[in-house]
Enzyme design. Sequence first.
Site, PDB file in Angstrom:
ATOM      1  N   TYR A 170       0.679  -0.759   0.125  1.00 10.19           N
ATOM      2  CA  TYR A 170       0.393  -0.128  -0.010  1.00 10.19           C
ATOM      3  C   TYR A 170       0.832   1.500   0.461  1.00 10.19           C
ATOM      4  O   TYR A 170       0.143   2.468  -0.042  1.00 10.19           O
ATOM      5  CB  TYR A 170      -0.966  -0.045   1.569  1.00 10.19           C
ATOM      6  CG  TYR A 170      -1.659  -1.338   1.296  1.00 10.19           C
ATOM      7  CD1 TYR A 170      -2.893  -1.908   0.063  1.00 10.19           C
ATOM      8  CD2 TYR A 170      -2.028  -2.154   2.374  1.00 10.19           C
ATOM      9  CE1 TYR A 170      -3.304  -2.725   0.247  1.00 10.19           C
ATOM     10  CE2 TYR A 170      -2.828  -2.857   2.365  1.00 10.19           C
ATOM     11  CZ  TYR A 170      -3.169  -3.291   1.045  1.00 10.19           C
ATOM     12  OH  TYR A 170      -4.133  -4.542   1.547  1.00 10.19           O
ATOM     13  N   SER A 175      -3.223  -7.063   8.017  1.00  7.56           N
ATOM     14  CA  SER A 175      -4.045  -7.635   6.839  1.00  7.56           C
ATOM     15  C   SER A 175      -2.846  -8.410   6.296  1.00  7.56           C
ATOM     16  O   SER A 175      -2.345  -9.070   6.400  1.00  7.56           O
ATOM     17  CB  SER A 175      -4.642  -6.406   6.122  1.00  7.56           C
ATOM     18  OG  SER A 175      -5.515  -6.748   5.296  1.00  7.56           O
ATOM     19  N   TYR A 176      -2.557  -7.529   4.624  1.00 14.56           N
ATOM     20  CA  TYR A 176      -1.562  -7.937   3.707  1.00 14.56           C
ATOM     21  C   TYR A 176      -0.120  -7.812   4.589  1.00 14.56           C
ATOM     22  O   TYR A 176       0.564  -8.627   3.964  1.00 14.56           O
ATOM     23  CB  TYR A 176      -1.862  -7.141   2.576  1.00 14.56           C
ATOM     24  CG  TYR A 176      -1.005  -8.269   1.231  1.00 14.56           C
ATOM     25  CD1 TYR A 176      -1.260  -9.031   0.370  1.00 14.56           C
ATOM     26  CD2 TYR A 176       0.534  -7.884   1.018  1.00 14.56           C
ATOM     27  CE1 TYR A 176      -1.154  -9.309  -0.611  1.00 14.56           C
ATOM     28  CE2 TYR A 176       1.155  -8.459   0.200  1.00 14.56           C
ATOM     29  CZ  TYR A 176      -0.012  -9.382  -0.924  1.00 14.56           C
ATOM     30  OH  TYR A 176       1.466 -10.095  -1.787  1.00 14.56           O
ATOM     31  N   TRP A 202     -11.265  -5.290  -2.975  1.00 17.60           N
ATOM     32  CA  TRP A 202      -9.505  -5.329  -2.518  1.00 17.60           C
ATOM     33  C   TRP A 202      -9.356  -5.939  -4.021  1.00 17.60           C
ATOM     34  O   TRP A 202      -8.242  -5.403  -4.709  1.00 17.60           O
ATOM     35  CB  TRP A 202      -9.003  -6.276  -1.810  1.00 17.60           C
ATOM     36  CG  TRP A 202      -7.791  -5.950  -1.753  1.00 17.60           C
ATOM     37  CD1 TRP A 202      -6.966  -5.555  -0.176  1.00 17.60           C
ATOM     38  CD2 TRP A 202      -6.714  -7.142  -1.846  1.00 17.60           C
ATOM     39  NE1 TRP A 202      -5.883  -6.003  -0.094  1.00 17.60           N
ATOM     40  CE2 TRP A 202      -5.567  -6.912  -1.503  1.00 17.60           C
ATOM     41  CE3 TRP A 202      -6.454  -8.315  -3.022  1.00 17.60           C
ATOM     42  CZ2 TRP A 202      -3.957  -7.672  -1.798  1.00 17.60           C
ATOM     43  CZ3 TRP A 202      -5.167  -8.707  -3.298  1.00 17.60           C
ATOM     44  CH2 TRP A 202      -4.301  -8.290  -2.770  1.00 17.60           C
ATOM     45  N   ASP A 236     -13.975  -8.447  12.691  1.00 17.33           N
ATOM     46  CA  ASP A 236     -13.238  -8.217  10.899  1.00 17.33           C
ATOM     47  C   ASP A 236     -13.077 -10.091  10.151  1.00 17.33           C
ATOM     48  O   ASP A 236     -13.371 -10.607  11.021  1.00 17.33           O
ATOM     49  CB  ASP A 236     -12.032  -8.433  11.779  1.00 17.33           C
ATOM     50  CG  ASP A 236     -10.290  -8.988  10.781  1.00 17.33           C
ATOM     51  OD1 ASP A 236     -11.060  -7.508   9.258  1.00 17.33           O
ATOM     52  OD2 ASP A 236      -9.505  -9.316  10.847  1.00 17.33           O
ATOM     53  N   HIS A 250     -12.534  -4.829   9.834  1.00 17.67           N
ATOM     54  CA  HIS A 250     -11.260  -4.586   9.204  1.00 17.67           C
ATOM     55  C   HIS A 250     -11.491  -3.088   8.520  1.00 17.67           C
ATOM     56  O   HIS A 250     -10.092  -2.342   8.830  1.00 17.67           O
ATOM     57  CB  HIS A 250     -11.614  -5.404   8.296  1.00 17.67           C
ATOM     58  CG  HIS A 250     -10.198  -5.671   7.520  1.00 17.67           C
ATOM     59  ND1 HIS A 250      -9.153  -6.713   8.070  1.00 17.67           N
ATOM     60  CD2 HIS A 250      -9.465  -4.942   6.008  1.00 17.67           C
ATOM     61  CE1 HIS A 250      -8.081  -6.068   7.206  1.00 17.67           C
ATOM     62  NE2 HIS A 250      -7.949  -5.541   6.667  1.00 17.67           N
TER      63      HIS A 250
HETATM   64  C1  BEZ Z   1      -5.688  -5.499   3.003  1.00 12.59           C
HETATM   65  O1  BEZ Z   1      -4.721  -5.378   3.323  1.00 12.59           O
HETATM   66  O2  BEZ Z   1      -6.124  -4.625   4.158  1.00 12.59           O
HETATM   67  C2  BEZ Z   1      -6.669  -6.711   2.837  1.00 12.59           C
HETATM   68  C3  BEZ Z   1      -6.559  -7.484   2.631  1.00 12.59           C
HETATM   69  C4  BEZ Z   1      -7.194  -8.839   1.830  1.00 12.59           C
HETATM   70  C5  BEZ Z   1      -7.905  -8.310   1.783  1.00 12.59           C
HETATM   71  C6  BEZ Z   1      -8.663  -7.393   2.674  1.00 12.59           C
HETATM   72  C7  BEZ Z   1      -8.356  -6.997   2.927  1.00 12.59           C
END
Ligand code: BEZ
Length: 598
Positions: free
Chosen positions: A41, A115-116, A164, A256, A291
């Site tokens: 990101y 997350s990722y 996503w 989440d 999330h």
């Molecule tokens: C995230 O990095 O926020 C994310 C990654 C995969 C699915 C949903 C969110």
Amino acid sequence: MTFTVEVDVPVPMRDGIALATNVWRPAGPGPFPVLLVRTPYGKDDAGLYGNPKLPDVFALVDAGYAVVAQDVRGTSRSPGTFVPNAHEGRDGADTLAWLAGQPWCDGAVGMWGGSYMGFTQWQAAVRDAPALRAIAPVMSSADLYGAPWYSPGGALSQDAVLTWGTLSALRNLRRDLDDGRGDPADAHALLSGLSDPEVLHARLPLADRDAMTRHLPWVGQVLGHPERDTFWQEDAAIDHCGDITVPALQVGGWYDLFIGETVRSYTMMRRHGGSAAARDGQRLLIGPWCHADGTDLGTFPDRSFGLDSSIKAADLTGAHLRFFDRWVRGRTDAPDDAHRVRIFVMGIDRWRDEADWPLPDTRHTDFFLAGGGRANTATGDGVLTRDAAPAEAADTFRYDPRRPVPSLGGTVLAAASGAYPGPADQAAVETREDVLCFTTAVLDRPVEVTGHVTLILYVSSSAPDTDFTGKLVDVHPDGKAILLCEGIQRARYRASLTDPAPLDPGTVYELTIDLCVTSNVFLPGHRIRLEVSSSNFPRYDRNTNTGATIATDGPDDLAVAVNRVHHGPARPSRLVLPLIERPDPRHPTASTEAEARA
Ligand code: BEZ
């Protein structure tokens, strides 16, 4: 606080590509312990520095750590092509080896991020990376089939994949346009999906996603692998947890979409982690969070948990520092959190420390489905009772995939799905004839449910394949029906996620549905409710009821299923609730406290 930042340091990978990396160093010669984050990101993006779900970078540097932030391959300032998860294991291991060789690094590295950024940590942790001492995945998963892309019952997480997928395809398109390639019209196609949930989700066949797959072919692969086959197994770090020798601080949110896998990786690592440190050093912290950004205050339209529940109040930076001081700096005298588990208990709306997860004093207790066969809607005759149902009966509904039950709150990813995530009032769906409701009598004493919720249903269908969904709901005295947790089981995967088997229409099957996890005290005056249906859309893709490949079924293929839930002495459909019975639910038991100290 004084520190230096070097920007875009090229870190070489084994295939010659160099990934763009920022290095923050405290004043002084070092060497320092290092905390690494790898992100798709943008390492220079403000989101990495002002996000309350992540530790505060300035505080980490102030505490004496060098902080290293890297753009993963094919994103932002790093060259190459972004293929989700494909390179993170090798690139993570190469980055850790490079760090260990830097004169300013003392040889000990921790990883962090949400997350990722958590996927990248699990992928590095299963590789042989001697410098890695600990990881801290926030709202993440070590089994990407289970979350976020599919679900333990085999349904696609449609909302997550398409939302996503669109955002990631847009980022790839922007890189192409910057390089003089790509069609700007695709930006319009992708953005219209983000601004209109109908455009994003309604189109069939589901696999017909040209603009998205042009810029992120991976979406086509995800849709083409509905079973948990080798495509998923190869990257499932949790399948190799015996190879993971580092402890993890895992942070999750009850609402989440990753929460089921966050908790599963904790329990798997506690049991099967590859070293004593990996097993003993696991930490779990869960709040009433989603999330999506902007839900961090613990206040939602239908339910507020109080300011103490906010992510800021939970002090994730402090939790990270205590954890890294213990496991990266190796300070055995550091005041690492005494309890392994810290959870926010909804209902009483308080934080509580626990010795472990599942809570050692959990009593799994059956609540049977009963009634006269008209459980349709919240005003039907469906009953949830601790006594076995006295007589055989069955509740029937028509599931029409042209009119699926809309997702209302829960673990949807973001508002792009048309529903806000979190503890939403289910009143609007409980008026539908295709939603069965089973409700207890009004409670005269508190009932605490903390742990894994399971639904066992005896079902039959007119179709060769269909879905069954469940939701656990807290019915407040004013009638509000607040969602706690939810799940879905695709019938063809009832016995195996790799070997689908059709239903024999009309035959009764026992189905186990994973309703995920929660922690809630149902207060006196409240009622416990179970909702059963066959869709929760677009949180999950809708079953077309044909038994064919769902992603390639078109609008003319959709079939109506007549679905039935049987209950009674011979077919004991039941909700299995993890009950916690303590004299005062605000406290851990004396024995769990003693275990935590041991
Ligand atoms: C995230 O990095 O926020 C994310 C990654 C995969 C699915 C949903 C969110």
